[in-house]
Design an enzyme around this catalytic site. Structure first.
Site, PDB file in Angstrom:
ATOM      1  N   ALA A 174       0.795  -1.225   0.000  1.00 23.80           N
ATOM      2  CA  ALA A 174       0.000   0.000   0.000  1.00 23.80           C
ATOM      3  C   ALA A 174       0.835   1.287   0.000  1.00 23.80           C
ATOM      4  CB  ALA A 174      -0.959  -0.021   1.195  1.00 23.80           C
ATOM      5  N   LYS A 176      -3.773  -8.755   3.044  1.00 28.65           N
ATOM      6  CA  LYS A 176      -3.662  -9.904   2.156  1.00 28.65           C
ATOM      7  C   LYS A 176      -4.552 -11.061   2.603  1.00 28.65           C
ATOM      8  CE  LYS A 176      -1.767  -9.803  -0.751  1.00 28.65           C
ATOM      9  NZ  LYS A 176      -2.479  -9.197  -1.906  1.00 28.65           N
ATOM     10  N   ASP A 180      -3.805  -2.749   3.796  1.00 30.72           N
ATOM     11  CA  ASP A 180      -3.972  -1.975   2.568  1.00 30.72           C
ATOM     12  C   ASP A 180      -5.036  -0.911   2.719  1.00 30.72           C
ATOM     13  OD1 ASP A 180      -3.139  -4.907   1.956  1.00 30.72           O
ATOM     14  OD2 ASP A 180      -2.384  -3.671   0.301  1.00 30.72           O
TER      15      ASP A 180
HETATM   16  C1  LIG Z   1       2.516  -2.186   4.076  1.00 34.82           C
HETATM   17  S1  LIG Z   1       1.236  -2.558   3.017  1.00 34.82           S
HETATM   18  C2  LIG Z   1       1.569  -4.213   2.706  1.00 34.82           C
HETATM   19  C3  LIG Z   1       0.374  -4.968   2.258  1.00 34.82           C
HETATM   20  O1  LIG Z   1       0.231  -4.909   0.834  1.00 34.82           O
HETATM   21  C4  LIG Z   1       0.261  -6.230   0.349  1.00 34.82           C
HETATM   22  O2  LIG Z   1      -0.573  -6.432  -0.744  1.00 34.82           O
HETATM   23  P1  LIG Z   1       0.086  -6.562  -2.228  1.00 34.82           P
HETATM   24  O3  LIG Z   1       1.361  -7.341  -2.093  1.00 34.82           O
HETATM   25  O4  LIG Z   1      -0.990  -7.275  -3.006  1.00 34.82           O
HETATM   26  O5  LIG Z   1       0.298  -5.139  -2.686  1.00 34.82           O
HETATM   27  C5  LIG Z   1      -0.205  -7.055   1.518  1.00 34.82           C
HETATM   28  O6  LIG Z   1      -1.599  -6.961   1.700  1.00 34.82           O
HETATM   29  C6  LIG Z   1       0.537  -6.400   2.623  1.00 34.82           C
HETATM   30  O7  LIG Z   1       0.110  -6.671   3.910  1.00 34.82           O
END
Ligand SMILES: CSC[C@H]1O[C@H](OP(=O)(O)O)[C@H](O)[C@@H]1O
Length: 379
Positions: free
Chosen positions: A55, A259, A248
């Site tokens: 995010a 996630k 997120d």
């Molecule tokens: C510090 S935000 C991290 C957060 O974002 C990830 O999602 P993605 O890899 O799909 O962008 C995941 O939900 C993480 O916890």
């Protein structure tokens, strides 16, 4: 953080002062590759394909995407309002769940529309750099506040490492630097507090096995990768002192989108009295929402992310193989929502609070209209 001993960020301005450099996270952990992005389309693709993800990093990347979008128009004597709006809409459409994307784009749009068209290119790069630099300091602050929780856990059991379970990658790779869930871990490690991190592999994109394990290893933090379904067993047997995850989008009430699989860890933590913390910058809070289960848009991604996997073959090359029969349907929700009632505390740049005290910690938070969330076409 460090890569092969060299301090790195996940996103940076190249020496030409216009091209934006990124670590291509789709190539980790078996290849460390960077990419130089020179236009809006390349940045939009980088976000959509998860070359950059997480995010806070998505927000910083989108901000630089707005700056890249100004380049061709600036050459034509100035950037018109329509150019700003079109870039905002294009980048907003890249991924739906992380609210940092909208937060950063709304901030860039507000600044640029208040700037004379002839000055918008330079102003865009300056604001994007400010967003990136602020993220570094905010994540460092999250680390300092989260460190107290780890230190307290260590004082309770000084004869063994503090066992922390984390899900997905909320590390420095998900931000500009430090990470959110990992910032307390890095500071604890540097303070000499013994740690052991249980790293959920985090199917299907394996952000834990591919990214969190890689960055913890680069920093020398002891860890073990575990299948996603192992966490409950570890908690039942007293092998987890606390859970720290990222998010997120978190609502004003403290419902947490993260996630897929995070909700199940929160249920197991509650059932075993394991503290469940969420680390987040305030840019991840959506003050316009209270009920996250009903209100947070959950991204659905390609089934190929589940059906296929890429890894390191014996000959040292990367190979992609199929895990699911060709004829089987696949459903791939990228996030789920953990209700505030399952969250022990939120670790923010201003301190640690319970979900119900979030508004009290941020009394200055902007109402929806002032956040740029006035009804617009992209609502
Ligand atoms: C510090 S935000 C991290 C957060 O974002 C990830 O999602 P993605 O890899 O799909 O962008 C995941 O939900 C993480 O916890």
């Amino acid at each position: 953080m460090k890569v092969a001993g060299e301090a790195m960020r996940t996103i940076w301005l190249e020496p030409d002062g216009r091209t934006v450099g990124i670590i291509d996270q789709t190539r980790l952990p078996f290849r460390y590759e960077t990419a130089a992005l020179s236009d809006l389309a390349a940045m939009a693709t980088a976000i959509t394909t998860m070359q950059v993800r997480g995010a806070p990093l998505i927000g910083a990347a989108a901000a630089y995407g707005m700056a890249l979008a100004m380049r061709p128009d600036a050459a034509d004597g100035g950037v018109e309002d329509g150019d700003v709006e079109r870039a905002h809409a294009r980048l907003l459409a890249t991924r739906p769940t992380a609210v940092n994307l909208r937060w950063a784009l709304d901030r860039m749009r507000e600044v640029l529309l208040l700037t004379p068209p002839s000055d918008r290119l330079d102003r865009a790069y300056a604001e994007a750099a400010a967003i990136a630099d602020e993220d570094v300091e905010i994540c460092r602050s999250i680390g300092r506040h989260g460190l107290h929780l780890i230190r307290a856990a260590h004082l309770r059991n000084p004869d063994r490492p503090v066992r922390v379970l984390t899900h997905c990658n909320a590390g420095w790779l998900a931000t500009v630097d430090w990470g959110t869930a990992t910032a307390p871990l890095y500071l604890a490690h540097e303070a000499g507090i013994p740690l052991h991190v249980w790293v959920d592999e985090t199917r299907p994109r394996n952000q834990g096995a591919f990214l969190t394990a890689w960055e913890l290893g680069q920093h020398g933090v002891p860890h073990a990768v575990i299948p996603d379904n192992t966490g409950g067993h570890l908690m039942q047997h007293g092998l987890v002192d606390l859970v720290i995850v990222g998010t997120d989008r978190t609502t004003a009430k403290g419902d947490v989108a993260n996630k897929i699989g995070t909700y199940l860890k929160a249920l197991a933590a509650r059932d075993n009295d394991v503290p469940f913390y969420v680390a987040l910058p305030s840019s991840t809070i959506d003050w316009t929402l209270e009920d996250g289960v009903q209100g947070i848009p959950i991204e659905e991604r390609s089934g190929d992310e589940v059906a296929l996997i890429t890894g390191l073959a014996g000959h040292g090359g990367l190979e992609t193989v199929r895990l699911v029969p060709e004829g089987s349907a696949v459903v791939n929700y990228a996030f789920d929502v953990t209700p505030a009632r399952l969250v022990t505390g939120l670790i923010t740049e201003r301190g640690v609070c319970s979900p119900e005290d979030l508004a009290q910690l941020f009394p200055d938070h902007q109402p929806p209209a002032a956040m740029g969330r006035v009804p617009v076409n992209d609502e």
